[in-house]
Write a protein that holds these residues in place. Sequence first.
Motif, PDB file in Angstrom:
ATOM      1  N   GLY A 333       0.795  -1.217   0.000  1.00  0.00           N
ATOM      2  CA  GLY A 333       0.000   0.000   0.000  1.00  0.00           C
ATOM      3  C   GLY A 333       0.825   1.263   0.000  1.00  0.00           C
ATOM      4  N   PHE A 334       2.077   1.194   0.480  1.00  0.00           N
ATOM      5  CA  PHE A 334       2.955   2.352   0.447  1.00  0.00           C
ATOM      6  C   PHE A 334       3.548   2.500  -0.955  1.00  0.00           C
ATOM      7  N   TYR A 335       4.217   3.619  -1.222  1.00  0.00           N
ATOM      8  CA  TYR A 335       4.835   3.829  -2.526  1.00  0.00           C
ATOM      9  C   TYR A 335       6.181   4.511  -2.317  1.00  0.00           C
ATOM     10  N   PRO A 336       7.096   4.420  -3.281  1.00  0.00           N
ATOM     11  CA  PRO A 336       8.458   4.915  -3.059  1.00  0.00           C
ATOM     12  C   PRO A 336       8.539   6.438  -3.067  1.00  0.00           C
ATOM     13  N   ASP A 337       9.471   6.946  -2.304  1.00  0.00           N
ATOM     14  CA  ASP A 337       9.740   8.385  -2.315  1.00  0.00           C
ATOM     15  C   ASP A 337      10.205   8.806  -3.694  1.00  0.00           C
ATOM     16  N   SER A 338      10.980   7.962  -4.353  1.00  0.00           N
ATOM     17  CA  SER A 338      11.439   8.232  -5.710  1.00  0.00           C
ATOM     18  C   SER A 338      11.465   6.932  -6.499  1.00  0.00           C
ATOM     19  N   TYR A 339      11.127   7.051  -7.788  1.00  0.00           N
ATOM     20  CA  TYR A 339      11.030   5.878  -8.668  1.00  0.00           C
ATOM     21  C   TYR A 339      11.980   6.066  -9.843  1.00  0.00           C
ATOM     22  N   SER A 340      12.747   5.052 -10.169  1.00  0.00           N
ATOM     23  CA  SER A 340      13.678   5.115 -11.290  1.00  0.00           C
ATOM     24  C   SER A 340      12.978   4.646 -12.567  1.00  0.00           C
ATOM     25  N   THR A 341      12.861   5.561 -13.543  1.00  0.00           N
ATOM     26  CA  THR A 341      12.231   5.169 -14.805  1.00  0.00           C
ATOM     27  C   THR A 341      13.128   4.230 -15.603  1.00  0.00           C
ATOM     28  N   LEU A 342      14.435   4.240 -15.312  1.00  0.00           N
ATOM     29  CA  LEU A 342      15.356   3.335 -16.018  1.00  0.00           C
ATOM     30  C   LEU A 342      15.288   1.921 -15.451  1.00  0.00           C
ATOM     31  N   LEU A 343      15.307   1.833 -14.112  1.00  0.00           N
ATOM     32  CA  LEU A 343      15.305   0.527 -13.456  1.00  0.00           C
ATOM     33  C   LEU A 343      13.905  -0.037 -13.268  1.00  0.00           C
ATOM     34  N   GLU A 344      12.888   0.816 -13.429  1.00  0.00           N
ATOM     35  CA  GLU A 344      11.496   0.446 -13.166  1.00  0.00           C
ATOM     36  C   GLU A 344      11.330  -0.096 -11.747  1.00  0.00           C
ATOM     37  N   ASP A 345      11.937   0.605 -10.811  1.00  0.00           N
ATOM     38  CA  ASP A 345      11.899   0.221  -9.404  1.00  0.00           C
ATOM     39  C   ASP A 345      12.230   1.456  -8.591  1.00  0.00           C
ATOM     40  N   GLU A 346      12.111   1.350  -7.283  1.00  0.00           N
ATOM     41  CA  GLU A 346      12.439   2.492  -6.433  1.00  0.00           C
ATOM     42  C   GLU A 346      13.894   2.908  -6.621  1.00  0.00           C
ATOM     43  N   THR A 347      14.120   4.233  -6.558  1.00  0.00           N
ATOM     44  CA  THR A 347      15.490   4.745  -6.689  1.00  0.00           C
ATOM     45  C   THR A 347      16.318   4.364  -5.471  1.00  0.00           C
ATOM     46  N   TYR A 348      15.699   4.414  -4.321  1.00  0.00           N
ATOM     47  CA  TYR A 348      16.297   4.003  -3.045  1.00  0.00           C
ATOM     48  C   TYR A 348      15.138   3.564  -2.167  1.00  0.00           C
ATOM     49  N   HIS A 349      15.444   2.918  -1.076  1.00  0.00           N
ATOM     50  CA  HIS A 349      14.355   2.366  -0.271  1.00  0.00           C
ATOM     51  C   HIS A 349      13.896   3.379   0.773  1.00  0.00           C
ATOM     52  N   TRP A 350      12.770   3.979   0.492  1.00  0.00           N
ATOM     53  CA  TRP A 350      12.127   4.919   1.420  1.00  0.00           C
ATOM     54  C   TRP A 350      10.671   4.952   1.011  1.00  0.00           C
ATOM     55  N   CYS A 351       9.811   4.269   1.736  1.00  0.00           N
ATOM     56  CA  CYS A 351       8.407   4.120   1.364  1.00  0.00           C
ATOM     57  C   CYS A 351       7.533   5.121   2.111  1.00  0.00           C
TER      58      CYS A 351
END
Length: 604
Positions: A333-351
């Motif tokens: 239900g949480f979502y990332p503080d930042s999302y990497s469009t290149l990696l298609e995943d969170e830029t770093y882990h901070w939900c």
Amino acid sequence: MTEAVRYWFDINGVPDSPKPPRTWEAASALVARGLIETGWDAEKKGWHNALSDPWGAAYNGGIALDLRYFAQAHPNDPLAPRIGAQLQEAFAAAPSGRGFDFAFHEGNAAETVANEASAGLRDALAMPQDGAYAFHPHTGNKMFSQAQSKSLGQDGEVVVGTCVMGLEPLARRALLTGDALLVSSLEKGLAHLDQYVRPQGAEHWEVPLACPNLRALALATRCYLYGYQLTGKQHYLDKARFWAITGLPFLYTWNAADRPVMRYASISVMGTSLHTGTWFGHPVQWVGLVYADAICELAAIDDSFPWTKAAEGILISAMQQQKTAGAPCGHVGFYPDSYSTLLEDETYHWCLAPTLLAEVLNALKGVDPRASATVVRTGDRTVHLIAPGKISDASYESNALHFTSLYLVGATHEVVVARVIGAADVLVDGAKLPPVDLKADGEAGWKQAPGGFLRLRIRHAGPAVRIEIRGCVLMEPGARKNLGGLANGDFEEGLAQWTPDAPDCARLVADAHSGKQALELSAVGRTDEVQCPSRPVLVEAGRAYQLSAWVKQPEGANGYKVTLDWLGEAGHIRYDNDWQGDNRPAEYTLHGGRFIAPEGARRH
């Protein structure tokens, strides 16, 4: 630049949103699950705003309201009884109060709005004389050092973001109350904002002031929009549109075929944090959601652009970024503080907790449990309708106020009508609402509250109920009165704008020098004096002000004073009056004088 942006969208059209990963109802359920399961700390009886956060879990009135609303809208959902039990635990452990918006569902909404007016006064007194809020490096916190903060800008530097971060709370409180002092202070702040065209400086806890910033323009959009709603000045609406259009280049309007999350993902900063790395290619969707919420508000009164379509796209991108079952971190239900469009995943882990998703989702669905204000203009006066859900078709004619309240079927909530000092009858769908004390939980009715507020508690037999308030007595315009003299200085509006320190010692009487009534203070049986200060008025140090009051003392041997109490940022500076110690006239006599505001004075 804004003309070029508009031209691009005129030529290419507004991109369609990507396909939502789930329905609106399923989206609401995922938000609720994120809050009740991922965000809840059973030991601390509170919720996390982020995971893992350095602040820890605590009571959050917004989260409590989101959960209550979901359970009320979906009573048969398996989460509903769990939400009820969790809320009871949270309320029992909460340090004080349940929050501003919660008072419209369970509490005294008029008292809460009055408290916002007092907080707005503090905002106005804290406003710099020229309306320019400056950047000041912080002294260090759990996230960033003082040295890092100092690197972001010059101490005392002023940009649009530093201004709107200070002005937006005042603007919101002005919209809620229509208070003349707050409106004039807002206009002073907007006059200063007019010089800026570059959005920057509203994430100055980590982002250099020079970097263009989406949050800055979102807050600027709100400030000007509220100014327009309060005054009707076209210039303010034009500026709200300008800042809203300025936000569109911060959104991806396309996506690679294998990267659907890109479309409507938001670049929060065209630059860097702490002079390292870059935010290009790393959307920060919570900032986009702040922008989406602002343009949803703009869409309610402006159709010059499909704002809700853009807001919907931003929300869907955020939904695509949400963690679902099977996420490695388990933060469903949480979502990332930042999302990497290149990696298609969170830029770093901070939900992040999905509170902003809930706000935008409810705004787009048209039924928001948070309270908002609708302004009805009649000549040079305004009436402010504050309620959850939505107010529509509001009008004032022949001393009667009409409006429609839209909310959940079967729900009970309060409506506060500000700047109305009296009414004869209140009707809901044609039936009279009884005038009662509103002390019992869930009791429907209405009552006059101090300070120019009507408090209504209504039950929704259907999704829309039509309300009529007959025999309305409106407060005077005040915007001219409050700065050219005391608001309600003749007591024709009762004790609105006045606060006796002992209410049982102050009453209104018909024996007036002019008009229909006067204020009578009695110190009989007391060993100390009785005071009744007015609402403060903003002043400028060094300027002369005239105090005039018609007063008489029909009985008693002790004296009285009509006094100016000069106040500065730290409080009392000095008193001024013309009292000589022996003037106790039995008939009305003019008192007062001309006094110079002392150094440091901001109000009296």
